[in-house]
Design an enzyme around this catalytic site. Structure first.
Site, short mmCIF file in Angstrom:
data_model
loop_
_atom_site.label_atom_id
_atom_site.label_comp_id
_atom_site.label_asym_id
_atom_site.label_seq_id
_atom_site.Cartn_x
_atom_site.Cartn_y
_atom_site.Cartn_z
CG ASN A 152 44.04 -12.92 8.72
OD1 ASN A 152 43.84 -12.19 9.69
ND2 ASN A 152 45.24 -13.34 8.39
CB SER A 200 41.50 -6.53 -0.11
OG SER A 200 42.36 -6.94 -1.14
CG HIS A 202 43.43 -10.39 -3.31
ND1 HIS A 202 43.95 -11.51 -2.73
CD2 HIS A 202 43.89 -9.35 -2.57
CE1 HIS A 202 44.71 -11.17 -1.70
NE2 HIS A 202 44.69 -9.85 -1.58
CB THR A 238 46.75 7.11 -13.44
OG1 THR A 238 47.56 8.24 -13.77
CG2 THR A 238 45.73 6.86 -14.55
CB CYS A 326 52.26 -12.80 6.02
SG CYS A 326 50.64 -12.29 5.55
#
Ligand SMILES: *Cc1c(COP(=O)(O)O)cnc(C)c1O
Length: 393
Positions: A152, A200, A202, A238, A326
């Site tokens: 990344n 992922s 996004h 759910t 991060c």
């Protein structure tokens, strides 16, 4: 001037209008719980099935082997912790690399506290995992190899097919954090011998808070989130139907546009790299020059502090990042840049600009022009740079 040039697509991406349009009816019109029996819920269930098939199609997986999660971090945690638990009777040794995302590295640190042993395989100066070291690290009690598909920060694409082959030759499970690769470069879980894969929404123009875990049939890991019987009893909760529809649509678009999109991005990327290296002195490109994500650039500018660079770029309307999202806010240099052998003071001056197909050549040129001015200005204020220049003459 109030323009925004978004060059932080490795951190997150825009939800594409087609993706949003596909999602909207599942908030207001077809809001039924896909687990319900009545036919009103049938629309939601159908939409979840369709999304699962689209995700499977993108990585050449069986539809039944796709599980929806709350994001890439959850998938990474699930893969590592559940494998550690399920295969503890075979052994307690895991192999990973030094340049993984923190969702992997911090999970490994947690497992080490729980009595597992982790070997962190080194990478070369371009950020590629050393395959001989990886193979030499294998022991009779090794239960899992986890290596990311693409990094990344520096964009280096790993030799995933080779790693999968090594893992399977030794009868070891192979997991890959493919969050940066999924939808950006071709992935084939069959050809690459991948047993588990994290992705992922996004990072591929889908919504945030939705992820995918591929688990090959026969891998015996259990649920990580306990509760209801959703996702064949392997992931309770759910269904996030709009999110699932979103990642499904994003996966479908990603598959259909991959070739053309990566060509566009590669052209922009190469232009950016060439101009920066040519026009800004004392600069290096981090990561592999060719085995690199189509949209990734990562530079180190000597005598520059990454944080100051980001602030001045922001004033010019340019969104970039230094280190990973991060760690920003902390002064620790990126663990990835240290792992490729850069000294602390060089690693501090890093800048990651990650593009999208929607960026224009004009935006890239504007960015390089601004960057040049900013670097000159910051170096002009640096006593280290002044000393360095004096020594040059
Ligand atoms: C973004 C990212 C993650 C985390 O994914 P989330 O969906 O944000 O939790 C994990 N691994 C890599 C390589 C990433 O780039």
């Amino acid at each position: 001037m109030s323009r925004t040039i978004y060059l932080d697509n490795a951190a997150t991406t825009q939800v594409y209008p087609e993706v949003l349009d596909a999602m909207l009816p599942y908030f207001t019109e077809y809001y039924g719980n896909p687990s319900a029996i009545y036919s009103f819920a049938g629309e939601s269930k159908k939409a979840v099935d369709k999304a699962r098939a689209a995700v499977a199609d993108l990585i050449n997986a069986r539809t039944d082997d796709i599980y929806f999660t709350g994001g890439g971090s959850e998938s990474d945690n699930w893969a590592l912790k559940a494998t550690a638990e399920a295969y503890a009777d075979k052994g307690k040794h895991i192999i990973t690399s030094t340049i993984e995302h923190h969702a992997i590295l911090h999970t490994c640190a947690y497992l080490e506290k729980k009595g597992y042993e982790v070997t962190y395989v080194n990478v070369d100066e371009n950020g590629k995992v050393k395959l001989d070291e990886l193979e030499a690290a294998i022991r009779p009690d090794t239960i899992l190899i986890s290596v990311m598909s693409a990094n990344n920060e520096i964009g280096t694409i790993q030799p995933i097919a080779e790693i999968g082959k090594i893992a399977h030759e030794h009868g070891i499970l192979f997991h890959t954090d493919a969050v940066q690769a999924f939808g950006h470069i071709p992935i084939d879980v069959e050809a690459m011998n991948i047993d588990m894969l994290s992705a992922s929404g996004h990072k591929i123009n889908g919504p945030k808070g939705i992820g995918v875990m591929y688990i090959r049939k026969g891998v015996k890991i259990l649920s990580f989130i306990h509760g209801g019987a959703q996702e064949r009893k392997r992931r309770a909760g759910t269904h996030n139907v709009p999110g699932i529809v979103g990642i499904g649509k994003a996966a479908e678009l990603a598959k259909n546009t991959m070739a053309e999109r990566s060509k566009k991005e590669t052209t922009l990327r190469n232009h950016l790299i060439e101009r920066v290296l040519k026009e800004i002195p004392y600069t290096r490109l981090n990561g592999d020059r060719t085995d690199r994500l189509p949209n990734n650039t990562n530079f180190c500018f000597r005598f520059i502090e990454g944080e100051s660079l980001l602030i001045l770029l922001d004033q010019a309307g340019i969104c970039g990042s230094s280190g990973s999202a991060c760690t920003s806010g902390s002064l620790d240099p990126s663990h990835v840049l240290l792992a490729i052998g850069l000294p602390h003071e060089i690693a501090h001056g890093s800048l990651r600009l990650t593009l999208s197909e929607k960026n224009t050549l004009e935006e890239i040129d504007y960015t390089v022009d601004e960057l040049k001015k900013i670097i000159e200005r910051l170096r002009g204020m640096s006593p280290l740079y002044e000393d360095f220049i004096k020594k040059q003459v």
